[in-house]
Scaffold this active site. Structure first.
Site, PDB file in Angstrom:
ATOM      1  CE  LYS A   1       7.404  18.632  27.371  1.00 37.84           C
ATOM      2  NZ  LYS A   1       7.190  18.208  25.991  1.00 37.84           N
TER       3      LYS A   1
ATOM      4  NE  ARG B   1       0.260  16.993  26.358  1.00 38.96           N
ATOM      5  CZ  ARG B   1       0.910  16.703  27.481  1.00 38.96           C
ATOM      6  NH1 ARG B   1       1.959  17.407  27.856  1.00 38.96           N
ATOM      7  NH2 ARG B   1       0.501  15.698  28.242  1.00 38.96           N
TER       8      ARG B   1
HETATM    9  C1  9MG Z   1       2.168  13.764  26.161  1.00 44.02           C
HETATM   10  N1  9MG Z   1       3.118  14.836  25.872  1.00 44.02           N
HETATM   11  C2  9MG Z   1       4.111  15.275  26.687  1.00 44.02           C
HETATM   12  N2  9MG Z   1       4.803  16.253  26.067  1.00 44.02           N
HETATM   13  C3  9MG Z   1       4.230  16.412  24.842  1.00 44.02           C
HETATM   14  C4  9MG Z   1       4.500  17.230  23.755  1.00 44.02           C
HETATM   15  O1  9MG Z   1       5.516  18.079  23.747  1.00 44.02           O
HETATM   16  N3  9MG Z   1       3.712  17.141  22.655  1.00 44.02           N
HETATM   17  C5  9MG Z   1       2.672  16.244  22.622  1.00 44.02           C
HETATM   18  N4  9MG Z   1       1.938  16.187  21.498  1.00 44.02           N
HETATM   19  N5  9MG Z   1       2.382  15.421  23.636  1.00 44.02           N
HETATM   20  C6  9MG Z   1       3.149  15.518  24.724  1.00 44.02           C
END
Ligand code: 9MG
Length: 277
Positions: free
Chosen positions: A222, A256
């Protein structure tokens, strides 16, 4: 042991788990357009499973800053065939990254094991649809909506504000019969937050954990990583790993990520060291 069941499978959330990202969108910020044919989505899923992912997170609506709205039918058509194919081919927990009631219902019918909603079930019909599935839900904090969320977001005190919001969504879930034991909380790194907000949240993950829930973080590649390191999206792996290692040490247990293997190995070492007397 801290077992949580995800449909037909369970995970021990005293240990770290990697959630591999599978965007089936033409416009996601880091891998947009790469996995939007069924074959390439299955190949990428197989790779992430072989590399040790515990969960595959399938999403058909980009939530990057500035992303455009996706019609319900389009999201259904993008996401459900992929979930169906993954569940038929592999023995893996599939998470559905959606805010849409129809997609929640369809994914649950096809065997999805987790609902991952960046809008914390605020979209019309989502709360009741999720309750009826009896699946676990990841509630994420977002300030504003993707199109405008990075336009000068402000907080009184970011960690407290995010914690208060997440608890308000826990209470909304309880009001429709969703048990706290089915909920995972996520501070929403990059969603309506500038760098100091993101850093402060990551430095205080334990405050979210102390609310009494398992914590998921999504920070892979990010902007905040790029801001700190001054690197483009394709060069953010090491920074992502550093930030996820920090989040693990402060209590996060689901990560994630786009790059599964480096995280599985890093987290295996971190958790092994932590458990040695
Ligand atoms: C779909 N998505 C994109 N970024 C995310 C994040 O930081 N957390 C979660 N739960 N989903 C995300």
């Amino acid at each position: 042991m801290s077992l949580m069941s995800f449909g037909d499978k369970s995970l021990d959330l005293s240990l770290p788990h990697v959630m591999g990202i599978l965007n089936v969108t033409p416009d996601s910020f880091s891998d947009g357009g790469v996995f939007n044919s069924l074959d390439s989505a299955l190949r990428q899923s197989e790779k992430m499973i072989q590399e040790g992912a515990s969960i595959i997170d399938v999403g058909g609506e980009s939530t990057r800053p500035g992303a455009v709205f996706v019609a319900t039918q389009q999201e259904v058509d993008r996401v459900l065939p992929v979930i169906d194919a993954i569940k038929r081919r592999f023995d893996i927990i599939v998470s559905v990254d959606t805010s849409t009631a129809e997609v929640i219902r369809g994914a649950a019918d096809l065997g999805a094991g987790l609902i991952n909603d960046v809008r914390s079930l605020e979209r019309e019909g989502a709360l009741l649809a999720a309750a009826k599935t009896h699946l676990p839900i990841c509630l994420m904090h977002m300030k504003g909506m993707p199109k405008t969320m990075q336009d000068a977001p402000e907080y009184v005190q970011v960690v407290d504000d995010v914690a208060d919001y997440l608890m308000s969504r826990v209470i909304a879930c309880e009001s429709v019969g969703i048990a706290r034991s089915h909920l995972i909380l996520d501070p929403g790194i990059g969603f309506g937050k500038v760098l100091p907000h993101n850093l402060s949240l990551l430095n205080h993950i334990e405050k979210i954990k102390k609310l009494g829930f398992n914590v998921l973080v999504g920070l892979s590649r990010k902007t905040m990583i790029g801001d700190v390191l001054n690197l483009p999206v394709e060069e953010r792996l090491y920074g992502t790993m550093g930030a996820n290692a920090s989040a693990y040490s402060k209590g996060a247990r689901i990560f994630r990520v786009h790059d599964v293997r480096p995280h599985v190995e890093m987290l295996a070492l971190m958790s092994r060291i932590e458990r040695e007397v």
